[in-house]
Scaffold this motif. Structure first.
Motif, short mmCIF file in Angstrom:
data_model
loop_
_atom_site.label_atom_id
_atom_site.label_comp_id
_atom_site.label_asym_id
_atom_site.label_seq_id
_atom_site.Cartn_x
_atom_site.Cartn_y
_atom_site.Cartn_z
N HIS A 1 -1.69 3.91 -5.85
CA HIS A 1 -1.06 3.48 -4.60
C HIS A 1 0.39 3.92 -4.53
N ASP A 2 1.10 3.80 -5.64
CA ASP A 2 2.52 4.15 -5.69
C ASP A 2 2.82 4.79 -7.05
N GLY B 1 5.58 -4.91 -2.27
CA GLY B 1 6.25 -4.06 -3.23
C GLY B 1 6.96 -4.87 -4.30
N ASP C 1 5.37 5.86 -8.26
CA ASP C 1 6.67 5.48 -8.82
C ASP C 1 6.74 4.02 -9.26
N ALA C 2 5.61 3.32 -9.21
CA ALA C 2 5.59 1.91 -9.62
C ALA C 2 6.03 1.78 -11.08
N TYR D 1 1.42 -6.30 -4.34
CA TYR D 1 2.29 -5.11 -4.44
C TYR D 1 2.16 -4.26 -3.18
N ARG D 2 0.93 -4.09 -2.73
CA ARG D 2 0.72 -3.31 -1.50
C ARG D 2 1.41 -3.96 -0.31
#
Length: 216
Positions: free
Chosen positions: A82-83, A57, A85-86, A53-54
């Motif tokens: 990390h995000d 995405g 909004d994931a 994902y890093r």
């Protein structure tokens, strides 16, 4: 009347995280029958899912809960750090209160069981990609039953066991190992303990338990 999903010009990019190759293969084949889906990566555990994902995405992560190295709940927490909004859709065979509430508390966008019909799964992926929460009917019933439970009342034997371990200095991971349950289940028991004792944290729960002589 449901709100229509916004029209997308690009396929929904999906990352599958599951430790069983046959499950990953089956999900890929099922999902890629949809013209607006593309499976961009597959992970064997939470650590690999986080790395992928890093790097690349994804619009939606399909996340199993029980995986080696790093389980689903821990992976959800790391992904959202990390995000924020994931969009993470849990897809698992486990439907205990601890698993469900632990995943949702960690920030999962939705929760589905692996026996979910294909149409329901694809609809859930589109719903998650649009930023909306989604739960299977069986999970919705469990969540409603859990939140409707009265907070007053004595601690259950399992809640007392968890609290005793915490009072002795055990971490959630250590308590889970000692009782042969998941960390998510430990967290859920602690939430119920806090509600029943009228406190907000571990230290206060232990202090209140001593005041009430619950460890006798």
């Amino acid at each position: 009347m449901s709100t229509p999903h916004p029209v997308r010009t690009e396929p929904i990019r999906i990352l599958i995280a599951d430790d069983h190759p046959v499950v990953r293969d089956g999900l890929r084949a099922l999902l890629e029958r949809e013209s607006d889906f593309t499976v961009t990566a597959e992970a064997r555990d939470g650590t690999e899912a986080l790395d992928l994902y890093r790097r690349d995405g994804a619009d939606v992560v399909l996340m199993d809960l029980r995986m080696p190295l790093m389980g689903g709940v821990e992976a959800i927490e790391h992904l959202l750090r990390h995000d924020p909004d994931a969009r993470i859709l849990v897809l698992t065979t486990y439907d205990t209160d601890g698993d469900v509430m632990g995943a949702l508390a960690a920030g999962a966008t939705g929760y589905l069981l692996k026996d979910t019909p294909r149409e329901e799964l694809t609809r859930a992926v589109r719903t998650a990609a649009a930023g909306q929460s989604v739960l299977s009917p069986a999970i919705t019933t469990r969540v409603l039953q859990t939140v409707r439970k009265p907070s007053a009342g004595p601690l259950s034997e399992r809640e007392l066991q968890v609290l005793r371990l915490i009072a002795d200095g055990a971490t959630n991971r250590e308590a889970a190992a000692a009782l042969f349950i998941s960390q998510a289940t430990v967290k859920t028991h602690l939430i119920h303990v806090y509600e029943k004792l009228g406190v907000k944290d571990r230290a206060a729960a232990v202090s209140e338990a001593h005041k009430r002589h619950l460890f006798r």
